[in-house]
Motif scaffolding. Structure first.
Motif, PDB file in Angstrom:
ATOM      1  N   PRO A  16      -3.620   0.599  -0.879  1.00  0.00           N
ATOM      2  CA  PRO A  16      -3.934   0.401   0.533  1.00  0.00           C
ATOM      3  C   PRO A  16      -3.259   1.478   1.381  1.00  0.00           C
ATOM      4  O   PRO A  16      -2.120   1.864   1.107  1.00  0.00           O
ATOM      5  CB  PRO A  16      -3.363  -0.983   0.839  1.00  0.00           C
ATOM      6  N   ASN A  17      -3.953   1.961   2.401  1.00  0.00           N
ATOM      7  CA  ASN A  17      -3.373   2.955   3.301  1.00  0.00           C
ATOM      8  C   ASN A  17      -2.221   2.345   4.099  1.00  0.00           C
ATOM      9  O   ASN A  17      -1.212   2.993   4.324  1.00  0.00           O
ATOM     10  CB  ASN A  17      -4.445   3.504   4.241  1.00  0.00           C
ATOM     11  N   THR A  54      -8.745   2.277   3.264  1.00  0.00           N
ATOM     12  CA  THR A  54      -8.690   1.237   4.283  1.00  0.00           C
ATOM     13  C   THR A  54     -10.063   0.598   4.339  1.00  0.00           C
ATOM     14  O   THR A  54     -11.048   1.210   3.938  1.00  0.00           O
ATOM     15  CB  THR A  54      -8.252   1.807   5.645  1.00  0.00           C
ATOM     16  N   GLU A 101      -1.789  -4.288   3.905  1.00  0.00           N
ATOM     17  CA  GLU A 101      -3.220  -4.603   3.923  1.00  0.00           C
ATOM     18  C   GLU A 101      -3.694  -5.150   2.573  1.00  0.00           C
ATOM     19  O   GLU A 101      -3.320  -4.654   1.528  1.00  0.00           O
ATOM     20  CB  GLU A 101      -4.017  -3.342   4.278  1.00  0.00           C
TER      21      GLU A 101
END
Length: 59
Positions: free
Chosen positions: A28-29, A55, A33
Protein backbone atom coordinates in the motif's frame (compact mmCIF):
# COMPACT_ATOMS: atom_id res chain seq x y z
CA UNK A 1 -5.80 -7.15 -7.11
CA UNK A 2 -5.29 -10.85 -6.72
CA UNK A 3 -4.10 -10.71 -3.10
CA UNK A 4 -5.28 -8.47 -0.22
CA UNK A 5 -3.05 -5.51 0.61
CA UNK A 6 -2.89 -4.03 4.10
CA UNK A 7 -0.61 -3.09 6.99
CA UNK A 8 2.11 -5.72 7.16
CA UNK A 9 0.73 -7.58 4.12
CA UNK A 10 2.16 -7.91 0.64
CA UNK A 11 -0.48 -8.36 -2.03
CA UNK A 12 -0.27 -9.09 -5.72
CA UNK A 13 -1.47 -7.16 -8.75
CA UNK A 14 -1.67 -8.21 -12.37
CA UNK A 15 -0.35 -5.52 -14.72
CA UNK A 16 -0.97 -5.46 -18.48
CA UNK A 17 2.49 -4.95 -20.00
CA UNK A 18 4.28 -5.81 -23.25
CA UNK A 19 1.17 -7.35 -24.82
CA UNK A 20 0.56 -9.70 -21.88
CA UNK A 21 -0.13 -9.62 -18.16
CA UNK A 22 2.51 -9.93 -15.42
CA UNK A 23 2.27 -10.31 -11.63
CA UNK A 24 3.91 -7.78 -9.29
CA UNK A 25 4.22 -7.73 -5.50
CA UNK A 26 2.10 -4.84 -4.21
CA UNK A 27 2.44 -2.73 -1.07
CA UNK A 28 0.00 0.00 0.00
CA UNK A 29 1.20 3.53 -0.77
CA UNK A 30 -0.22 4.66 2.60
CA UNK A 31 0.96 2.25 5.33
CA UNK A 32 -2.47 2.04 7.04
CA UNK A 33 -4.49 1.51 3.83
CA UNK A 34 -6.29 -1.80 3.24
CA UNK A 35 -7.24 -2.81 -0.30
CA UNK A 36 -9.39 -5.94 -0.80
CA UNK A 37 -9.05 -8.54 -3.55
CA UNK A 38 -10.68 -7.45 -6.80
CA UNK A 39 -10.14 -3.71 -6.26
CA UNK A 40 -8.99 -1.47 -9.08
CA UNK A 41 -5.69 0.20 -8.14
CA UNK A 42 -3.30 2.83 -9.45
CA UNK A 43 0.45 2.21 -9.37
CA UNK A 44 2.12 5.12 -7.59
CA UNK A 45 5.70 3.86 -7.52
CA UNK A 46 7.73 1.04 -9.08
CA UNK A 47 10.71 -0.60 -7.40
CA UNK A 48 12.66 -3.06 -9.59
CA UNK A 49 12.49 -5.85 -10.23
CA UNK A 50 8.81 -6.72 -9.42
CA UNK A 51 7.48 -4.50 -6.63
CA UNK A 52 4.90 -1.72 -6.89
CA UNK A 53 3.27 0.66 -4.42
CA UNK A 54 -0.43 1.16 -5.08
CA UNK A 55 -3.47 3.11 -3.96
CA UNK A 56 -7.13 2.40 -4.56
CA UNK A 57 -8.46 3.90 -7.81
CA UNK A 58 -11.44 6.23 -7.69
CA UNK A 59 -14.08 4.94 -10.09
Amino acid sequence: MTGKIGPGLVGEVMVPIRGGVEAFYAHPNLPEEEIPVGSLVVIVEYSPPRTVYVTRAIA
